[in-house]
Scaffold this active site. Structure first.
Site, PDB file in Angstrom:
ATOM      1  N   GLU A 189       0.833  -1.210   0.000  1.00 56.34           N
ATOM      2  CA  GLU A 189       0.000   0.000   0.000  1.00 56.34           C
ATOM      3  C   GLU A 189       0.869   1.262   0.000  1.00 56.34           C
ATOM      4  O   GLU A 189       1.938   1.296   0.588  1.00 56.34           O
ATOM      5  CB  GLU A 189      -0.902  -0.020   1.236  1.00 56.34           C
ATOM      6  CG  GLU A 189      -1.840   1.169   1.348  1.00 56.34           C
ATOM      7  CD  GLU A 189      -2.606   1.196   2.657  1.00 56.34           C
ATOM      8  OE1 GLU A 189      -3.654   1.864   2.701  1.00 56.34           O
ATOM      9  OE2 GLU A 189      -2.154   0.558   3.636  1.00 56.34           O
TER      10      GLU A 189
ATOM     11  N   LYS B 128      -9.821   2.213  -1.966  1.00 54.87           N
ATOM     12  CA  LYS B 128      -9.907   1.796  -0.563  1.00 54.87           C
ATOM     13  C   LYS B 128     -11.266   2.229  -0.023  1.00 54.87           C
ATOM     14  O   LYS B 128     -11.690   3.381  -0.198  1.00 54.87           O
ATOM     15  CB  LYS B 128      -8.774   2.418   0.255  1.00 54.87           C
ATOM     16  CG  LYS B 128      -8.646   1.828   1.663  1.00 54.87           C
ATOM     17  CD  LYS B 128      -7.382   2.326   2.354  1.00 54.87           C
ATOM     18  CE  LYS B 128      -7.192   1.662   3.710  1.00 54.87           C
ATOM     19  NZ  LYS B 128      -5.928   2.086   4.361  1.00 54.87           N
TER      20      LYS B 128
ATOM     21  N   CYS C 187      -5.427  -3.028   2.927  1.00 53.16           N
ATOM     22  CA  CYS C 187      -5.088  -2.868   4.349  1.00 53.16           C
ATOM     23  C   CYS C 187      -6.305  -2.949   5.272  1.00 53.16           C
ATOM     24  O   CYS C 187      -6.777  -4.034   5.601  1.00 53.16           O
ATOM     25  CB  CYS C 187      -4.322  -1.557   4.540  1.00 53.16           C
ATOM     26  SG  CYS C 187      -3.472  -1.436   6.147  1.00 53.16           S
TER      27      CYS C 187
END
Length: 513
Positions: A268, A343, A377
């Site tokens: 990331e 995300k 994540c």
């Protein structure tokens, strides 16, 4: 002489694929056709449309839906001879649909009683046959009801009843129709539909053979389907130019290609390494300056994916769109095409320091190694997302992450392994290590990247294909086998996907404007 307006005499019959706006009408039609049997739930039809829209048909007459049918593709040899309707359809949700299968399986067909004798059923059967030819399938298989059997059950067995119908000595509204449409009997199944009282739960397994079927080498049974993955534990260190960043990334893609990898996976927000030479003290302004490198970043990784013949999960990068900043992970396929995943869950830290906005769509991507997903994540810590992408066909979930200390890393690690078990899926994590000493909010990194599997006999003992040593710059290379995963989902010691109580709960992705 005036022209006669013929349009006022027209009553149009349209055979088409089902659309979401048809769901309520189809459920009402089923209640009318089969009043003593449990009808579809809306979630069933939503699943059909999402998974295999080509296989769902309806007939519309003068604007009204008067018939419909549903189907899926399977490898019939993988199912027990005495299977039930629930087993062959995953309880009506068809999540076992397989585009690489050999057989079209018909799971429902119905015609409004007020419109019978109009050959509506024949039109639907012809649509299925055309679909089987289009997908080059061996055959169409159906589990047919024998609704008149209860009238004769006292004087004959199901086999005797079926033989009399085949010899035209008895009439059955379903079996007779299927025979007339070119289907032949394979066997009689018991306990096929528990609520089919008229058939006394019996069903005739019928098959229509596609004489145009052409075997293709790609459809041969696979003893294995290995996919090699290189997860890159990338070191964040001071650099002086984008060219230096590009050289470091190319080195790792070269390493991945040298091991014959199908995927190279970066962590990331690796492009925050560029902040080490941008000399911007305000974190929010620094991120906006970083976003100006978006096109350079995309050109770099597109070039590397094609040059080294490796699919690249390009970590993630901060992108400015409509004056908002998003954290976006890119998939760079080795054929030169690109996809992206925003995300979806933004950490308090990202919001406070950089003002990052959340994306609104979770995606599953097609690759030359099957379907994959990317959850960035924090997203892996929300189990609904992994469940959804698995239901949509993902076999591998890639998790680029960036954590500053061990507790944060362990949240990613433990949730990744839990998702692998819960969803019978492979999970690949890739994190950053090292230090960016002069970049606010990016000064320290902690990671131990890895490749994780479900927990069962077919996989490594601890559910770990491989993992990096913590907190050093390195890679881990490992193979995951999609064929072993497919078999595990059918016959593992436990089967989380098939055991889900969809009658009690489900995951629904809401549509946003």
């Amino acid at each position: 002489m005036s022209d006669l307006d013929l349009s006022k005499f027209e009553n149009k019959i349209i055979l088409r694929n089902i659309k979401p706006g048809d769901f309520d009408k189809i459920i009402a039609l089923q209640k009318k056709c089969f009043p003593n049997m449990s009808p579809w739930k809306k979630e069933h039809l939503e699943s059909h449309f999402s998974i295999f829209p080509e296989g769902q048909f309806c007939v519309e007459y003068d604007g009204k839906i008067i018939g419909s049918c549903s189907s899926l593709i399977i490898n019939f040899d993988e199912y027990d001879d005495q299977h039930t309707w629930d087993e062959i359809t995953d309880k009506g949700y068809i999540t076992n649909h397989d585009y690489e299968g050999y057989n079209l399986y018909g799971i429902e067909i119905m015609v409004d009683p007020d419109y019978r004798r109009m050959k509506i059923g024949r039109r639907l059967y012809e649509a299925r046959k055309k679909l089987a030819r289009r997908f080059n399938l061996k055959s169409i298989i159906i589990g047919g009801r024998i609704p008149h059997y209860h009238l004769h059950a006292k004087e004959m067995t199901p086999r005797e009843y079926v033989e009399k119908v085949e010899d035209r000595n008895l009439y059955d509204p379903v079996l007779t129709f299927q025979i007339m449409n070119g289907f032949s009997l394979k066997r009689i199944n018991t306990k096929y539909l528990p609520d089919d009282a008229d058939s006394l739960k019996y069903a005739t397994l019928m098959e229509w053979h596609n004489v145009d079927y052409q075997p293709k080498s790609r459809r041969q049974f696979k003893t294995s389907f290995p996919v090699r993955i290189c997860s890159i534990q990338y070191q964040m260190k001071k650099i002086d130019s984008f060219e230096e960043f590009a050289n470091q990334c190319e080195y790792y893609v070269d390493v991945s290609a040298g091991y014959g990898s199908d995927f190279a996976v970066f962590p990331e927000i690796i492009t925050t390494q560029l902040l080490s030479f941008l000399d911007e003290k305000s974190p929010s302004e620094a991120i906006r300056r970083l976003s100006t490198y978006t096109e350079d970043y995309i050109r770099l990784f597109t070039h590397l994916a094609v040059k080294y013949n490796v699919n690249i999960i390009g970590g993630s990068h901060f992108v400015e769109e409509d004056e908002n900043i998003y954290n976006v992970a890119y998939l760079f396929r080795r054929n030169g095409t690109i996809d992206k995943q925003y995300k979806l869950h933004i950490t308090p830290n990202e919001q406070r320091w950089w003002g990052i906005k959340a994306g609104n769509e979770v995606k599953v991507f097609d690759t030359d190694c099957g379907k994959i997903s990317i959850l960035i994540c924090y997203d892996i810590q929300f189990p609904e997302l992994s469940r959804f992408v698995t239901d949509e066909g993902a076999n591998i979930i890639f998790v680029p992450f960036c954590t500053d200390e061990r507790q944060g890393y362990l949240r990613v690690r433990y949730c990744s392994q839990a998702r692998a078990v819960e969803n019978q899926v492979y999970i690949v994590t890739a994190g950053t290590v090292g230090n960016l000493t002069h970049v606010p909010n990016m000064d320290i990194q902690y990671a131990q990247s890895g490749i994780f599997t479900p927990s069962d006999f077919a996989f490594p003992r601890d559910g770990i294909v491989g993992e990096c040593s913590p907190n050093i710059e390195t890679v881990v290379v490992g193979d995951v086998d999609l064929e072993i995963l497919r078999r595990h989902r059918r016959s593992g010691t436990v089967n989380h996907i098939k055991s889900r109580r969809k009658d009690l709960y489900d995951v629904i992705i809401k549509k946003r404007e």
